[in-house]
Scaffold this motif. Structure first.
Motif, PDB file in Angstrom:
ATOM      1  N   GLN A 236      17.044 -24.513 -15.534  1.00  0.00           N
ATOM      2  CA  GLN A 236      17.202 -23.850 -14.205  1.00  0.00           C
ATOM      3  C   GLN A 236      16.604 -23.326 -13.636  1.00  0.00           C
ATOM      4  O   GLN A 236      16.288 -21.979 -13.874  1.00  0.00           O
ATOM      5  CB  GLN A 236      18.808 -23.938 -13.972  1.00  0.00           C
ATOM      6  CG  GLN A 236      18.624 -24.094 -12.734  1.00  0.00           C
ATOM      7  CD  GLN A 236      20.789 -24.633 -12.394  1.00  0.00           C
ATOM      8  OE1 GLN A 236      20.800 -23.658 -12.040  1.00  0.00           O
ATOM      9  NE2 GLN A 236      20.995 -25.741 -12.112  1.00  0.00           N
ATOM     10  N   VAL A 237      15.337 -23.508 -12.660  1.00  0.00           N
ATOM     11  CA  VAL A 237      15.153 -22.715 -11.796  1.00  0.00           C
ATOM     12  C   VAL A 237      15.450 -22.780 -10.650  1.00  0.00           C
ATOM     13  O   VAL A 237      15.738 -23.400  -9.565  1.00  0.00           O
ATOM     14  CB  VAL A 237      13.661 -23.006 -12.268  1.00  0.00           C
ATOM     15  CG1 VAL A 237      12.874 -23.144 -13.251  1.00  0.00           C
ATOM     16  CG2 VAL A 237      13.276 -24.411 -11.395  1.00  0.00           C
ATOM     17  N   GLN A 238      15.139 -22.039  -9.725  1.00  0.00           N
ATOM     18  CA  GLN A 238      14.959 -20.689  -8.461  1.00  0.00           C
ATOM     19  C   GLN A 238      14.037 -22.601  -7.692  1.00  0.00           C
ATOM     20  O   GLN A 238      13.282 -22.337  -8.149  1.00  0.00           O
ATOM     21  CB  GLN A 238      14.902 -19.678  -8.016  1.00  0.00           C
ATOM     22  CG  GLN A 238      16.203 -18.735  -8.671  1.00  0.00           C
ATOM     23  CD  GLN A 238      17.052 -18.966  -8.038  1.00  0.00           C
ATOM     24  OE1 GLN A 238      17.430 -19.780  -6.904  1.00  0.00           O
ATOM     25  NE2 GLN A 238      18.475 -18.766  -9.195  1.00  0.00           N
ATOM     26  N   GLY A 239      14.802 -22.683  -6.468  1.00  0.00           N
ATOM     27  CA  GLY A 239      13.432 -23.864  -5.527  1.00  0.00           C
ATOM     28  C   GLY A 239      13.580 -24.759  -5.687  1.00  0.00           C
ATOM     29  O   GLY A 239      14.028 -25.231  -7.041  1.00  0.00           O
ATOM     30  N   LEU A 240      13.208 -25.745  -5.363  1.00  0.00           N
ATOM     31  CA  LEU A 240      13.173 -27.585  -5.444  1.00  0.00           C
ATOM     32  C   LEU A 240      11.178 -27.323  -5.789  1.00  0.00           C
ATOM     33  O   LEU A 240      10.161 -26.814  -5.130  1.00  0.00           O
ATOM     34  CB  LEU A 240      12.881 -27.771  -3.951  1.00  0.00           C
ATOM     35  CG  LEU A 240      14.187 -27.882  -2.973  1.00  0.00           C
ATOM     36  CD1 LEU A 240      14.740 -28.486  -1.699  1.00  0.00           C
ATOM     37  CD2 LEU A 240      15.565 -28.342  -4.119  1.00  0.00           C
ATOM     38  N   ARG A 241      11.667 -27.778  -6.856  1.00  0.00           N
ATOM     39  CA  ARG A 241      10.774 -27.302  -8.069  1.00  0.00           C
ATOM     40  C   ARG A 241       9.901 -28.656  -8.261  1.00  0.00           C
ATOM     41  O   ARG A 241       9.680 -28.970  -9.367  1.00  0.00           O
ATOM     42  CB  ARG A 241      10.915 -26.619  -9.110  1.00  0.00           C
ATOM     43  CG  ARG A 241      10.608 -25.038  -8.298  1.00  0.00           C
ATOM     44  CD  ARG A 241       9.634 -24.725  -7.504  1.00  0.00           C
ATOM     45  NE  ARG A 241       8.140 -25.200  -8.097  1.00  0.00           N
ATOM     46  CZ  ARG A 241       7.263 -24.343  -8.449  1.00  0.00           C
ATOM     47  NH1 ARG A 241       7.868 -23.110  -8.592  1.00  0.00           N
ATOM     48  NH2 ARG A 241       6.381 -24.015  -8.535  1.00  0.00           N
ATOM     49  N   ILE A 242       9.930 -29.950  -7.738  1.00  0.00           N
ATOM     50  CA  ILE A 242       9.730 -31.381  -8.504  1.00  0.00           C
ATOM     51  C   ILE A 242       8.204 -31.264  -8.147  1.00  0.00           C
ATOM     52  O   ILE A 242       8.112 -31.985  -9.679  1.00  0.00           O
ATOM     53  CB  ILE A 242       9.950 -32.332  -7.303  1.00  0.00           C
ATOM     54  CG1 ILE A 242       9.896 -34.101  -7.916  1.00  0.00           C
ATOM     55  CG2 ILE A 242       9.535 -32.206  -5.992  1.00  0.00           C
ATOM     56  CD1 ILE A 242      10.840 -34.090  -8.879  1.00  0.00           C
ATOM     57  N   ASP A 243       7.297 -30.376  -8.042  1.00  0.00           N
ATOM     58  CA  ASP A 243       6.324 -30.534  -8.423  1.00  0.00           C
ATOM     59  C   ASP A 243       5.307 -29.680  -9.680  1.00  0.00           C
ATOM     60  O   ASP A 243       4.162 -30.059  -9.726  1.00  0.00           O
ATOM     61  CB  ASP A 243       5.566 -29.131  -7.111  1.00  0.00           C
ATOM     62  CG  ASP A 243       5.911 -27.894  -7.453  1.00  0.00           C
ATOM     63  OD1 ASP A 243       7.630 -27.894  -6.852  1.00  0.00           O
ATOM     64  OD2 ASP A 243       5.075 -26.706  -7.681  1.00  0.00           O
ATOM     65  N   LEU A 244       6.732 -29.484 -10.293  1.00  0.00           N
ATOM     66  CA  LEU A 244       6.469 -29.069 -11.645  1.00  0.00           C
ATOM     67  C   LEU A 244       6.153 -30.084 -12.824  1.00  0.00           C
ATOM     68  O   LEU A 244       5.400 -30.025 -13.458  1.00  0.00           O
ATOM     69  CB  LEU A 244       7.267 -27.739 -12.122  1.00  0.00           C
ATOM     70  CG  LEU A 244       7.311 -26.315 -10.939  1.00  0.00           C
ATOM     71  CD1 LEU A 244       7.813 -25.792 -11.141  1.00  0.00           C
ATOM     72  CD2 LEU A 244       5.929 -26.207 -10.864  1.00  0.00           C
TER      73      LEU A 244
END
Length: 120
Positions: free
Chosen positions: A69-77
């Motif tokens: 789990q990572v901070q932020g909304l990171r669908i870009d990864l």
């Protein structure tokens, strides 16, 4: 019209094959060693051999699928290699992983990443 035999065979074939193997991996895994195959739009055999070598480097070591789990909304990864640092075995100094999936969490700024990480 005369056509070079190799060129003619290439024109008639569904695809060209490039094969690469590793005796070290075959020795280490024995009968469990897997064979991979992929089809791409590469037109030159040298390019296909280079891609086969790249895949051997990628898949020629033990790997694990993990969820972080990572901070932020990171669908870009999604579908990208990224380096992650975490308080988890294998991540303390940073580990480069390939993101297989990214699910943003509703109501919070968190994203669960499903990653593929090399163990060696």
């Amino acid at each position: 019209m005369n056509v070079d035999a190799d060129f003619g065979a290439w024109l008639r074939s569904a695809c060209l094959n490039a094969v690469i193997s590793s005796s070290a991996l075959e020795d280490a895994w024995g009968e469990l060693a897997a064979a991979g195959e992929s089809v791409s739009a590469l037109a030159e055999k040298a390019d296909a051999e280079e891609e086969a070598s790249r895949q051997l480097d990628l898949f020629g070591v033990p790997m694990v699928v993990e969820v972080l789990q990572v901070q932020g909304l990171r669908i870009d990864l999604f579908a990208r290699p990224v380096t992650l640092v975490a308080q988890r075995a294998g991540y303390a100094t940073g580990a480069t992983v390939f993101v297989l999936g990214a699910k943003e969490q509703d109501g919070v700024e968190l994203t669960n990443l499903t990653v593929l990480r090399k163990l060696a």
